[in-house]
Write an enzyme that holds these catalytic residues in place. Structure first.
Site, short mmCIF file in Angstrom:
data_model
loop_
_atom_site.label_atom_id
_atom_site.label_comp_id
_atom_site.label_asym_id
_atom_site.label_seq_id
_atom_site.Cartn_x
_atom_site.Cartn_y
_atom_site.Cartn_z
N CYS A 1 0.82 -1.20 0.00
CA CYS A 1 0.00 0.00 0.00
C CYS A 1 0.86 1.25 0.00
O CYS A 1 1.44 1.63 1.03
CB CYS A 1 -0.91 -0.04 1.23
SG CYS A 1 -1.90 1.44 1.45
N CYS B 1 -0.36 4.03 2.27
CA CYS B 1 -0.06 3.80 3.69
C CYS B 1 1.41 4.06 3.99
O CYS B 1 1.76 4.66 5.00
CB CYS B 1 -0.36 2.35 4.08
SG CYS B 1 -1.97 1.77 3.53
N ASP B 2 2.30 3.57 3.12
CA ASP B 2 3.71 3.46 3.50
C ASP B 2 4.66 4.32 2.69
O ASP B 2 5.85 4.40 3.02
CB ASP B 2 4.16 2.00 3.39
CG ASP B 2 3.38 1.10 4.34
OD1 ASP B 2 2.95 1.60 5.40
OD2 ASP B 2 3.18 -0.08 4.02
P1 FAD Z 1 -9.55 -6.40 7.54
O1 FAD Z 1 -8.71 -5.48 8.32
O2 FAD Z 1 -8.90 -7.19 6.46
O3 FAD Z 1 -10.21 -7.42 8.58
C1 FAD Z 1 -11.04 -8.47 8.19
C2 FAD Z 1 -10.98 -9.53 9.26
O4 FAD Z 1 -12.05 -10.45 9.05
C3 FAD Z 1 -9.70 -10.36 9.24
O5 FAD Z 1 -9.21 -10.48 10.53
C4 FAD Z 1 -10.17 -11.70 8.71
O6 FAD Z 1 -9.41 -12.78 9.18
C5 FAD Z 1 -11.58 -11.75 9.29
N1 FAD Z 1 -12.39 -12.75 8.61
C6 FAD Z 1 -12.45 -13.01 7.29
N2 FAD Z 1 -13.29 -14.03 7.04
C7 FAD Z 1 -13.78 -14.41 8.26
C8 FAD Z 1 -14.67 -15.43 8.67
N3 FAD Z 1 -15.26 -16.24 7.79
N4 FAD Z 1 -14.93 -15.57 9.98
C9 FAD Z 1 -14.37 -14.75 10.90
N5 FAD Z 1 -13.49 -13.76 10.56
C10 FAD Z 1 -13.21 -13.60 9.26
N6 FAD Z 1 -4.62 1.37 6.00
C11 FAD Z 1 -4.44 2.62 6.49
O7 FAD Z 1 -5.41 3.38 6.56
N7 FAD Z 1 -3.22 3.02 6.96
C12 FAD Z 1 -2.12 2.22 6.95
O8 FAD Z 1 -1.02 2.62 7.36
C13 FAD Z 1 -2.29 0.89 6.45
N8 FAD Z 1 -1.23 0.04 6.42
C14 FAD Z 1 -1.44 -1.23 5.99
C15 FAD Z 1 -0.38 -2.12 6.03
C16 FAD Z 1 -0.55 -3.43 5.63
C17 FAD Z 1 0.63 -4.39 5.70
C18 FAD Z 1 -1.81 -3.86 5.16
C19 FAD Z 1 -2.01 -5.30 4.74
C20 FAD Z 1 -2.88 -2.97 5.09
C21 FAD Z 1 -2.70 -1.65 5.50
N9 FAD Z 1 -3.74 -0.74 5.45
C22 FAD Z 1 -3.58 0.52 5.97
C23 FAD Z 1 -5.06 -1.09 4.89
C24 FAD Z 1 -6.02 -1.44 6.03
O9 FAD Z 1 -5.39 -2.36 6.88
C25 FAD Z 1 -7.32 -2.01 5.47
O10 FAD Z 1 -7.87 -1.10 4.54
C26 FAD Z 1 -8.32 -2.27 6.58
O11 FAD Z 1 -7.75 -3.09 7.59
C27 FAD Z 1 -9.58 -2.94 6.04
O12 FAD Z 1 -10.39 -3.20 7.11
P2 FAD Z 1 -11.53 -4.30 7.06
O13 FAD Z 1 -12.19 -4.24 8.40
O14 FAD Z 1 -12.38 -4.13 5.89
O15 FAD Z 1 -10.80 -5.70 6.86
#
Ligand code: FAD
Length: 311
Positions: free
Chosen positions: A136, A139-140
């Site tokens: 990303c 992000c970084d």
């Molecule tokens: P996620 O954070 O992906 O969470 C989804 C969760 O649901 C996961 O834990 C998954 O295991 C769980 N899940 C999935 N299927 C199931 C199931 N069937 N049963 C139970 N649980 C389940 N964004 C920023 O704004 N700033 C940053 O600095 C930044 N840095 C990042 C660095 C990295 C390395 C990464 C990978 C991403 C980064 N992002 C950053 C992006 C940000 O992390 C995502 O946009 C955000 O976390 C998305 O949130 P979400 O809740 O949609 O999903």
């Protein structure tokens, strides 16, 4: 038979925890399934988060997620660190089966399962995530001022990341397996016109080298000749696509052409009444913690209104 919950949330990232916070404060006693192995979502795989509002000094990704969880729990959200492995979302009462085979029942479901970044599949890729390897640029990118970096990929996202990264980096090398890019012409033109960007076509990353736990170089392999060469870079941005976690819902919920859950935007309603979706499982455009949290809030409010209309 388990009790019928008002709200069950699947996913423990910013979207799921925010939905839990809002529905808990609305006295809906949400139950959240947050995965058995990946509690806290994508931000637990990074170190410093500098762009989540409210933290002028930045905040550690895992700490931010623990705080979000604690805040939702404080208002009565119940969390189970387990996966939902099967769903039947079609009826008025939704059925969700966890990994122990227990069936949970709910009037509304908020899906916040996120999306994974596609990986190169190299052994130390995960280990160096947040230590030179990133998925990303938004992000970084800021951490790579005056550095030499590589972007892998040939689509629009890769071109966008490469162009964005030239704001910080000294040089950006785009590595692509084929001899031509897949990106739209306008994105290609922008990248080709940028003096800081060069291209390694017909090439792939064969190896990631680290020094003192940080990325130090990559080994490029020419896919036509097999020849390899070292490229000294301290940043590797992987932009080869995303995989929204939607497998569980196929056949019940509508997906868009890229495999993300389709919602009736700007609401978070899916095609099934009482089922809402938020965060990166829906969003192929912004994919940020703050946008995921915001749509988790929207899903909570949509679920709340749906429940109010039922009563
Ligand atoms: P996620 O954070 O992906 O969470 C989804 C969760 O649901 C996961 O834990 C998954 O295991 C769980 N899940 C999935 N299927 C199931 C199931 N069937 N049963 C139970 N649980 C389940 N964004 C920023 O704004 N700033 C940053 O600095 C930044 N840095 C990042 C660095 C990295 C390395 C990464 C990978 C991403 C980064 N992002 C950053 C992006 C940000 O992390 C995502 O946009 C955000 O976390 C998305 O949130 P979400 O809740 O949609 O999903």
């Amino acid at each position: 038979m388990s009790e019928i919950r008002e709200v069950v949330i699947i996913g423990s990232g910013p979207a799921g925890y925010t939905a839990a916070l809002y529905t808990a404060r609305a006295q809906l006693r949400p139950l959240l399934f947050g995965s058995s192995i990946f509690v806290g979502g994508s931000l637990t795989t990074t170190t410093e988060v500098e762009n989540f509002p409210g933290f002028p000094e930045g905040v550690d990704g895992p700490v931010l997620m623990e705080n979000m969880r604690a805040q939702a729990e404080k208002f009565g959200a119940e969390m189970i660190d387990d996966d939902i492995v099967e769903v039947d979302l079609t009826g008025d009462i939704k059925l969700l089966t966890d990994s122990s085979g227990t069936v949970h029942r709910a009037k509304t479901v908020i899906i916040a399962t996120g999306s994974g970044y596609r990986k190169l599949g190299l052994p130390n890729e995960d280990e160096l995530s947040g230590r030179g390897v990133s998925w990303c640029a938004t992000c970084d990118g800021f951490f790579f001022r005056d550095r030499d970096i590589v972007v892998v990929g040939g689509g629009d996202t890769a071109m966008e990341e490469a162009t964005f990264l030239t704001r910080f980096a000294r040089s950006v090398t785009v590595v692509h397996r084929r001899s031509t890019l897949r990106a739209s012409q306008v994105m290609q033109n922008r990248a080709f016109a940028d003096d800081k960007i060069s291209f390694a076509f017909d090439s792939e990353i064969a190896e990631i080298k680290d020094q003192d736990g940080r990325l130090a170089a990559v080994v490029l392999r020419d896919v036509l000749t097999g020849a390899t060469r070292d490229l000294d870079v301290t940043g590797l941005f992987i932009a080869i696509g995303h995989a929204p976690r939607t497998e569980l819902f196929k056949g019940q919920l509508d997906l868009d052409e890229q495999g993300y859950l389709a919602v009736d935007a700007p609401s978070t309603r899916t095609n099934l009444p009482g089922v809402f979706a938020a965060g990166d499982v829906v969003d192929h455009t912004y994919r940020q913690a703050i946008t995921a949290a915001a749509s988790g809030c929207q899903a909570a409010l949509d679920a709340e209104r749906h429940l109010a209309a039922l009563n």
